[in-house]
Write a protein that holds these residues in place. Structure first.
Motif, PDB file in Angstrom:
ATOM      1  N   ARG A 132       0.847  -1.187   0.000  1.00 35.09           N
ATOM      2  CA  ARG A 132       0.000   0.000   0.000  1.00 35.09           C
ATOM      3  C   ARG A 132       0.886   1.242   0.000  1.00 35.09           C
ATOM      4  O   ARG A 132       1.901   1.288   0.720  1.00 35.09           O
ATOM      5  N   TYR A 133       0.477   2.243  -0.769  1.00 36.53           N
ATOM      6  CA  TYR A 133       1.184   3.524  -0.856  1.00 36.53           C
ATOM      7  C   TYR A 133       0.129   4.621  -0.816  1.00 36.53           C
ATOM      8  O   TYR A 133      -0.992   4.423  -1.292  1.00 36.53           O
ATOM      9  N   SER A 134       0.481   5.795  -0.260  1.00 41.35           N
ATOM     10  CA  SER A 134      -0.539   6.840  -0.137  1.00 41.35           C
ATOM     11  C   SER A 134       0.056   8.221  -0.275  1.00 41.35           C
ATOM     12  O   SER A 134       1.282   8.407  -0.182  1.00 41.35           O
ATOM     13  N   ILE A 136       0.462  11.959   1.426  1.00 42.98           N
ATOM     14  CA  ILE A 136       0.740  12.323   2.816  1.00 42.98           C
ATOM     15  C   ILE A 136      -0.527  12.734   3.552  1.00 42.98           C
ATOM     16  O   ILE A 136      -0.631  12.589   4.771  1.00 42.98           O
ATOM     17  N   ASP A 137      -1.524  13.241   2.802  1.00 46.91           N
ATOM     18  CA  ASP A 137      -2.760  13.705   3.442  1.00 46.91           C
ATOM     19  C   ASP A 137      -3.891  12.680   3.380  1.00 46.91           C
ATOM     20  O   ASP A 137      -5.041  13.001   3.680  1.00 46.91           O
ATOM     21  N   ALA A 138      -3.586  11.441   3.008  1.00 42.12           N
ATOM     22  CA  ALA A 138      -4.610  10.396   2.996  1.00 42.12           C
ATOM     23  C   ALA A 138      -5.147  10.181   4.413  1.00 42.12           C
ATOM     24  O   ALA A 138      -4.440  10.399   5.400  1.00 42.12           O
ATOM     25  N   GLN A 139      -6.415   9.764   4.498  1.00 42.73           N
ATOM     26  CA  GLN A 139      -7.066   9.569   5.798  1.00 42.73           C
ATOM     27  C   GLN A 139      -7.620   8.150   5.887  1.00 42.73           C
ATOM     28  O   GLN A 139      -8.476   7.759   5.099  1.00 42.73           O
ATOM     29  N   PHE A 140      -7.112   7.392   6.854  1.00 43.61           N
ATOM     30  CA  PHE A 140      -7.506   6.000   7.042  1.00 43.61           C
ATOM     31  C   PHE A 140      -8.302   5.868   8.340  1.00 43.61           C
ATOM     32  O   PHE A 140      -7.931   6.438   9.362  1.00 43.61           O
ATOM     33  N   ALA A 141      -9.390   5.092   8.300  1.00 40.25           N
ATOM     34  CA  ALA A 141     -10.142   4.850   9.525  1.00 40.25           C
ATOM     35  C   ALA A 141     -10.988   3.590   9.377  1.00 40.25           C
ATOM     36  O   ALA A 141     -11.599   3.352   8.331  1.00 40.25           O
ATOM     37  N   GLY A 180      -1.520  10.039   6.546  1.00 41.19           N
ATOM     38  CA  GLY A 180      -0.496   9.343   5.782  1.00 41.19           C
ATOM     39  C   GLY A 180       0.812   9.136   6.511  1.00 41.19           C
ATOM     40  O   GLY A 180       1.406   8.050   6.439  1.00 41.19           O
ATOM     41  N   ASP A 181       1.293  10.160   7.238  1.00 42.40           N
ATOM     42  CA  ASP A 181       2.588  10.019   7.900  1.00 42.40           C
ATOM     43  C   ASP A 181       2.530   8.954   8.996  1.00 42.40           C
ATOM     44  O   ASP A 181       3.462   8.152   9.148  1.00 42.40           O
ATOM     45  N   GLU A 182       1.426   8.914   9.772  1.00 43.45           N
ATOM     46  CA  GLU A 182       1.296   7.874  10.790  1.00 43.45           C
ATOM     47  C   GLU A 182       1.093   6.506  10.141  1.00 43.45           C
ATOM     48  O   GLU A 182       1.622   5.493  10.626  1.00 43.45           O
ATOM     49  N   ALA A 183       0.334   6.457   9.054  1.00 50.86           N
ATOM     50  CA  ALA A 183       0.125   5.195   8.343  1.00 50.86           C
ATOM     51  C   ALA A 183       1.465   4.608   7.909  1.00 50.86           C
ATOM     52  O   ALA A 183       1.686   3.392   7.973  1.00 50.86           O
ATOM     53  N   HIS A 184       2.377   5.482   7.470  1.00 45.94           N
ATOM     54  CA  HIS A 184       3.717   5.033   7.087  1.00 45.94           C
ATOM     55  C   HIS A 184       4.478   4.537   8.310  1.00 45.94           C
ATOM     56  O   HIS A 184       5.126   3.488   8.276  1.00 45.94           O
ATOM     57  N   ARG A 185       4.378   5.256   9.405  1.00 48.23           N
ATOM     58  CA  ARG A 185       5.119   4.920  10.614  1.00 48.23           C
ATOM     59  C   ARG A 185       4.695   3.566  11.187  1.00 48.23           C
ATOM     60  O   ARG A 185       5.531   2.800  11.677  1.00 48.23           O
TER      61      ARG A 185
END
Length: 270
Positions: A132-134, A136-141, A180-185
């Motif tokens: 998965r790639y996104s 930076i402002d993508a929103q996951f929930a 996005g940044d937390e999703a990457h982390r």
């Protein structure tokens, strides 16, 4: 390009580009979505020219999840008798699960490119992808908890293998939004990009690299990785030994070795 009701589909240079195409509905997953994605991935599986899949979406958002109108249609099929309602709902849930099982079980790698909203059922979908790639402002929930239900199409089963059990529980219990940044982390996405244009360019570069490799090697690797999700190390070692006792006789090994020694780019059959 082949256009479905809920998707666009294009095959170029060994890459099948599958696009959710309901931007006016925030790419919500309607009835057509669930049947068409199964049909598309059956076609992908049966088409040897496809080496790798990119799954993306048209518009500002990847997907807001299951279409609430579709849920209302399912609810309208229920009567007053609990037992029969339960049978109807179980069959429907298993039907929806089969749509994302088709993605998970695809022998070709599936890369998800995500921008904007990726909510509810969209988390189930990307959990079934290889990478998965996104933006930076993508929103996951995982939004199901806010609707008074547990996610039932694969998130709770697949996501722990991607981001770990504890983080999956936190997101499932709270329904909070991850950017996005937390999703990457936390490992939900492999990397992030500034905007959608850079996202698509980056994901297609990775897809092209995969498409150049031996399909025997790539698909064998995917099969082994999927198998190990549900089996012991000993089982996995036995399976790869059996698998490679056949696959090491493929001409792809000779082609790869010859290309490496001559410092040339190998070309493999579909």
């Amino acid at each position: 390009m082949t256009q479905y009701s809920a998707f666009n589909l294009e095959l170029r240079e060994g890459i099948a580009h599958v696009q959710i195409n309901r931007p006016e509905k925030i790419n919500a997953m309607n009835a057509a979505f669930w049947t068409e994605i199964r049909d598309i991935f059956i076609w992908i599986e049966e088409t040897p020219e496809v080496r790798v899949v990119v799954l993306s979406a048209v518009g500002k958002h990847f997907s807001s999840g299951i279409d609430l109108m579709y849920l209302a249609q399912v609810g309208a099929q229920l009567g007053k008798e609990v037992g029969r309602n339960a049978r109807t709902l179980k069959r429907k849930i298993e039907e929806l699960q089969s749509s994302f099982n088709a993605v998970d079980e695809c022998s070709k790698p599936v890369l998800a490119a995500i921008q904007g909203y990726c909510l509810g059922g969209a988390i189930d979908l990307i959990s079934a992808c290889d990478m998965r790639y996104s933006t930076i402002d993508a929103q996951f929930a995982i939004k199901e908890v806010d609707m008074g239900m547990a996610a039932d199409v694969g998130t709770l089963q697949r996501l722990p293998h991607i981001i770990g059990d504890g983080m999956m529980r936190e997101l499932a219990y709270t329904g909070r939004t991850v950017l996005g940044d937390e999703a990457h982390r936390i490992g939900l996405v492999n990397s992030t990009f500034i905007d959608q244009e850079e996202l698509m360019g980056g994901v297609f570069n990775i897809a092209r690299t995969i498409a150049e490799k031996s399909p025997i090697a790539v698909q064998g690797s995917k099969e082994m990785i999927r198998y190990m999700r549900d089996h012991s190390i000993a089982d996995g070692l036995n399976y790869i030994a059996t698998w490679n006792s056949v696959m090491l006789q493929s001409e792809d090994l000779r082609i790869a070795m010859t290309a490496h020694m001559s410092k040339k780019q190998p070309e493999f059959k579909d």
